[in-house]
Design an enzyme around this catalytic site. Sequence first.
Site, short mmCIF file in Angstrom:
data_model
loop_
_atom_site.label_atom_id
_atom_site.label_comp_id
_atom_site.label_asym_id
_atom_site.label_seq_id
_atom_site.Cartn_x
_atom_site.Cartn_y
_atom_site.Cartn_z
N THR A 184 -50.90 -38.64 -59.33
CA THR A 184 -50.24 -39.90 -58.98
C THR A 184 -48.78 -39.60 -58.62
OG1 THR A 184 -51.64 -41.25 -60.37
CG2 THR A 184 -49.43 -42.10 -59.99
N ARG A 207 -62.29 -51.42 -60.12
CA ARG A 207 -61.26 -51.21 -61.14
C ARG A 207 -59.85 -51.33 -60.53
NH1 ARG A 207 -57.29 -46.70 -62.36
NH2 ARG A 207 -57.01 -46.71 -64.60
N GLY A 236 -54.14 -45.35 -67.13
CA GLY A 236 -53.80 -46.66 -66.58
C GLY A 236 -54.04 -47.83 -67.51
N1 LIG Z 1 -52.59 -40.16 -62.92
C1 LIG Z 1 -52.36 -41.42 -63.04
O1 LIG Z 1 -51.23 -41.80 -63.19
C2 LIG Z 1 -53.53 -42.38 -62.99
C3 LIG Z 1 -53.20 -43.84 -62.88
N2 LIG Z 1 -52.17 -44.26 -63.82
C4 LIG Z 1 -54.46 -44.65 -63.14
O2 LIG Z 1 -54.83 -44.83 -64.29
O3 LIG Z 1 -55.07 -45.05 -62.21
#
Ligand SMILES: NC(=O)C[C@H](N)C(=O)O
Length: 270
Positions: A130, A158, A184
């Site tokens: 991310t 989702r 998340g």
């Molecule tokens: N690597 C991440 O930050 C994943 C993101 N926060 C999610 O849960 O979709």
Amino acid sequence: MNPIVVVHGGGAGPISKDRKERVHQGMVRAATVGYGILREGGSAVDAVEGAVVALEDDPEFNAGKCAFQLVNNTPHCFLTDQGAAQFAAAMGVPEIPGEKLVTERNKKRLEKEKHEKGAQKTDCQKNLGTVGAVALDCKGNVAYATSTGGIVNKMVGRVGDSPCLGAGGYADNDIGAVSTTGHGESILKVNLARLTLFHIEQGKTVEEAADLSLGYMKSRVKGLGGLIVVSKTGDWVAKWTSTSMPWAAAKDGKLHFGIDPDDTTITDLP
Ligand SMILES: NC(=O)C[C@H](N)C(=O)O
């Protein structure tokens, strides 16, 4: 006000030596793009958009594509599904087949995850890549941007934390700006970005605020993650409870970079 931009490349587990080098280059490139925009008098919004687009275009990271300014072109904060597609078409955003947005590496990760499972766990560190940015411009405005492909092997429909205000990020000129990464559902439950700014509002330093909010997420919902912050007074920090989190910060002609805890390098910006 001296401009600042901070970027991250996602909370993650241990990163291999050769990937570290590619991640390093991506972080430096994004911070340099964002800082260049600020140095030429550009806004914090333009800087975070420029930095995040540089990371979205880098296959090393797991991000979306096209950080378009919805809020400046509609009265709304969110559009989804067909409405989002119609808006994008109306704004002249070229349509790219979904297939072209997925890298070979991520296809392999998905196939592996279908057998192994576990990416949904709160303490899972498989969801790397991310991206996010926060910035403070010469006029004292702050902004954030967060972009993700989401966790691997998620249910259709989702919605994660990254697009949600207060969870995946938050910016308020009276306090500062935050971009988050990590599990998340945990980030959504504790409203991680807004929680961090709440602590700054209460008089905590950016470092204390980041430790408090990440610590709360870990103890309350067992969630791991990371975040970057810039305050309205120009203080900044990158913090994480995952094993690693690539990040870079550009300020006063210097570039700060790190991936692992207690491992920061500082160089002159070009
Ligand atoms: N690597 C991440 O930050 C994943 C993101 N926060 C999610 O849960 O979709």
